[in-house]
Design a protein around this motif. Structure first.
Motif, PDB file in Angstrom:
ATOM      1  N   PRO A   7     -43.033 -60.956 -50.729  1.00 51.30           N
ATOM      2  CA  PRO A   7     -43.914 -60.731 -51.882  1.00 51.30           C
ATOM      3  C   PRO A   7     -43.806 -61.849 -52.918  1.00 51.30           C
ATOM      4  CG  PRO A   7     -42.884 -58.673 -51.242  1.00 51.30           C
ATOM      5  CD  PRO A   7     -42.235 -59.762 -50.418  1.00 51.30           C
ATOM      6  N   ALA A   8     -42.607 -62.351 -53.157  1.00 52.47           N
ATOM      7  CA  ALA A   8     -42.441 -63.440 -54.118  1.00 52.47           C
ATOM      8  C   ALA A   8     -43.162 -64.701 -53.638  1.00 52.47           C
ATOM      9  CB  ALA A   8     -40.960 -63.731 -54.352  1.00 52.47           C
ATOM     10  N   ASP A  42     -46.464 -65.623 -62.257  1.00 52.65           N
ATOM     11  CA  ASP A  42     -45.175 -66.310 -62.388  1.00 52.65           C
ATOM     12  C   ASP A  42     -44.084 -65.328 -62.810  1.00 52.65           C
ATOM     13  OD1 ASP A  42     -46.248 -68.781 -61.660  1.00 52.65           O
ATOM     14  OD2 ASP A  42     -46.540 -69.436 -63.739  1.00 52.65           O
ATOM     15  N   LEU A  43     -44.410 -64.412 -63.713  1.00 51.73           N
ATOM     16  CA  LEU A  43     -43.455 -63.401 -64.147  1.00 51.73           C
ATOM     17  C   LEU A  43     -43.063 -62.485 -62.993  1.00 51.73           C
ATOM     18  CD1 LEU A  43     -41.812 -61.830 -66.229  1.00 51.73           C
ATOM     19  CD2 LEU A  43     -43.922 -60.656 -66.886  1.00 51.73           C
ATOM     20  N   VAL A  44     -44.029 -62.081 -62.186  1.00 51.16           N
ATOM     21  CA  VAL A  44     -43.742 -61.238 -61.025  1.00 51.16           C
ATOM     22  C   VAL A  44     -42.788 -61.962 -60.070  1.00 51.16           C
ATOM     23  CG1 VAL A  44     -44.753 -60.206 -58.946  1.00 51.16           C
ATOM     24  CG2 VAL A  44     -45.838 -59.850 -61.167  1.00 51.16           C
ATOM     25  N   VAL A  45     -43.019 -63.243 -59.849  1.00 49.32           N
ATOM     26  CA  VAL A  45     -42.139 -64.019 -58.969  1.00 49.32           C
ATOM     27  C   VAL A  45     -40.716 -64.017 -59.521  1.00 49.32           C
ATOM     28  CG1 VAL A  45     -41.615 -66.340 -58.090  1.00 49.32           C
ATOM     29  CG2 VAL A  45     -43.959 -65.463 -58.000  1.00 49.32           C
ATOM     30  N   ARG A  46     -40.573 -64.275 -60.826  1.00 49.90           N
ATOM     31  CA  ARG A  46     -39.229 -64.283 -61.417  1.00 49.90           C
ATOM     32  C   ARG A  46     -38.591 -62.894 -61.350  1.00 49.90           C
ATOM     33  NH1 ARG A  46     -42.079 -67.358 -65.113  1.00 49.90           N
ATOM     34  NH2 ARG A  46     -42.064 -65.678 -66.646  1.00 49.90           N
ATOM     35  N   GLN A  47     -39.377 -61.844 -61.545  1.00 45.95           N
ATOM     36  CA  GLN A  47     -38.820 -60.495 -61.438  1.00 45.95           C
ATOM     37  C   GLN A  47     -38.340 -60.212 -60.017  1.00 45.95           C
ATOM     38  OE1 GLN A  47     -42.103 -58.204 -62.991  1.00 45.95           O
ATOM     39  NE2 GLN A  47     -41.157 -58.047 -65.013  1.00 45.95           N
ATOM     40  N   LEU A  48     -39.094 -60.648 -59.041  1.00 45.29           N
ATOM     41  CA  LEU A  48     -38.719 -60.406 -57.651  1.00 45.29           C
ATOM     42  C   LEU A  48     -37.523 -61.245 -57.210  1.00 45.29           C
ATOM     43  CD1 LEU A  48     -42.275 -60.232 -56.044  1.00 45.29           C
ATOM     44  CD2 LEU A  48     -40.650 -58.336 -56.284  1.00 45.29           C
ATOM     45  N   THR A  49     -37.386 -62.437 -57.766  1.00 46.28           N
ATOM     46  CA  THR A  49     -36.340 -63.334 -57.283  1.00 46.28           C
ATOM     47  C   THR A  49     -35.089 -63.366 -58.155  1.00 46.28           C
ATOM     48  OG1 THR A  49     -37.348 -65.233 -58.419  1.00 46.28           O
ATOM     49  CG2 THR A  49     -37.981 -64.846 -56.112  1.00 46.28           C
ATOM     50  N   GLU A  50     -35.207 -63.052 -59.440  1.00 44.06           N
ATOM     51  CA  GLU A  50     -34.076 -63.213 -60.340  1.00 44.06           C
ATOM     52  C   GLU A  50     -33.586 -61.933 -60.975  1.00 44.06           C
ATOM     53  OE1 GLU A  50     -34.671 -66.299 -63.254  1.00 44.06           O
ATOM     54  OE2 GLU A  50     -36.002 -67.378 -61.896  1.00 44.06           O
ATOM     55  N   ALA A  51     -34.471 -61.015 -61.280  1.00 44.11           N
ATOM     56  CA  ALA A  51     -34.096 -59.848 -62.085  1.00 44.11           C
ATOM     57  C   ALA A  51     -33.059 -58.975 -61.393  1.00 44.11           C
ATOM     58  CB  ALA A  51     -35.331 -59.031 -62.445  1.00 44.11           C
ATOM     59  N   GLY A  52     -33.136 -58.819 -60.095  1.00 38.94           N
ATOM     60  CA  GLY A  52     -32.231 -57.929 -59.375  1.00 38.94           C
ATOM     61  C   GLY A  52     -30.767 -58.268 -59.570  1.00 38.94           C
ATOM     62  N   GLN A  53     -30.402 -59.519 -59.364  1.00 40.01           N
ATOM     63  CA  GLN A  53     -29.002 -59.923 -59.518  1.00 40.01           C
ATOM     64  C   GLN A  53     -28.561 -59.817 -60.968  1.00 40.01           C
ATOM     65  OE1 GLN A  53     -26.711 -60.369 -57.252  1.00 40.01           O
ATOM     66  NE2 GLN A  53     -25.196 -60.720 -58.831  1.00 40.01           N
ATOM     67  N   LEU A 108     -34.502 -63.008 -71.090  1.00 43.33           N
ATOM     68  CA  LEU A 108     -35.349 -64.161 -71.413  1.00 43.33           C
ATOM     69  C   LEU A 108     -35.537 -65.078 -70.209  1.00 43.33           C
ATOM     70  CD1 LEU A 108     -34.135 -65.074 -75.000  1.00 43.33           C
ATOM     71  CD2 LEU A 108     -36.414 -64.264 -74.334  1.00 43.33           C
ATOM     72  N   ALA A 109     -34.509 -65.211 -69.380  1.00 48.70           N
ATOM     73  CA  ALA A 109     -34.609 -66.061 -68.186  1.00 48.70           C
ATOM     74  C   ALA A 109     -35.725 -65.591 -67.272  1.00 48.70           C
ATOM     75  CB  ALA A 109     -33.285 -66.070 -67.433  1.00 48.70           C
ATOM     76  N   VAL A 110     -35.954 -64.296 -67.249  1.00 47.51           N
ATOM     77  CA  VAL A 110     -37.008 -63.732 -66.403  1.00 47.51           C
ATOM     78  C   VAL A 110     -38.332 -63.678 -67.159  1.00 47.51           C
ATOM     79  CG1 VAL A 110     -37.761 -61.668 -65.143  1.00 47.51           C
ATOM     80  CG2 VAL A 110     -35.368 -62.420 -65.014  1.00 47.51           C
ATOM     81  N   ASP A 111     -38.308 -63.154 -68.381  1.00 44.69           N
ATOM     82  CA  ASP A 111     -39.547 -62.911 -69.115  1.00 44.69           C
ATOM     83  C   ASP A 111     -40.137 -64.156 -69.773  1.00 44.69           C
ATOM     84  OD1 ASP A 111     -39.300 -60.264 -68.426  1.00 44.69           O
ATOM     85  OD2 ASP A 111     -38.462 -59.655 -70.349  1.00 44.69           O
ATOM     86  N   GLN A 112     -39.291 -64.997 -70.366  1.00 44.78           N
ATOM     87  CA  GLN A 112     -39.766 -66.145 -71.143  1.00 44.78           C
ATOM     88  C   GLN A 112     -38.865 -67.362 -70.952  1.00 44.78           C
ATOM     89  OE1 GLN A 112     -42.523 -66.423 -73.156  1.00 44.78           O
ATOM     90  NE2 GLN A 112     -43.135 -64.392 -72.443  1.00 44.78           N
TER      91      GLN A 112
END
Length: 127
Positions: A7-8, A42-53, A108-112
């Motif tokens: 998905p990312a 772009d936000l969805v990509v960061r949520q899928l790849t970074e937010a989990g960890q 912020l790393a994920v959202d902005q």
């Protein structure tokens, strides 16, 4: 089950296509709406790849801070908020200030990630 593309990867491919192939062709209000859509992808990509960890690390910090072995991220954040509201925990509590700061930076790393103050703080921390 479909393994690839992820998905990312799909969201990134669409954002890249819109950014490189479509954005140069539009102007005015349509260009603004297109930038909003690209930013959302772009936000969805960061949520899928970074937010989990980052959420796993936040959960572990909360467990230590609250002295709890279990609970969801939502439950432990609610418990922390209640303890702060009642004065049971404050900035003199060991680890609270660091937890709040790290959680803010992670969000912020994920959202902005291009937010100027975020960039300044991460540059200062990295070197």
């Amino acid at each position: 089950m479909q393994d690839e593309p992820t998905p990312a990867e799909l969201a990134k491919a669409v954002a890249d296509f819109l950014r490189s192939d479509i954005a140069p062709l539009v102007s005015g209000h349509q260009a603004f709406k297109l930038r909003v859509g690209i930013n959302a992808l772009d936000l969805v990509v960061r949520q899928l790849t970074e937010a989990g960890q980052r959420e796993v690390m936040e959960l572990e910090r909360l467990k230590v801070l609250l002295g709890r072995a279990d609970g969801s991220l939502f439950e432990l954040n609610r418990a922390l908020a209640e303890k702060i509201a009642t004065g049971a925990i404050d900035l003199s509590t060991p680890g609270l200030k660091e937890h709040l700061w790290q959680t803010t930076l992670d969000k912020l790393a994920v959202d902005q990630p291009n937010y100027a103050s975020y960039k300044r703080e991460t540059e200062r921390e990295n070197g």
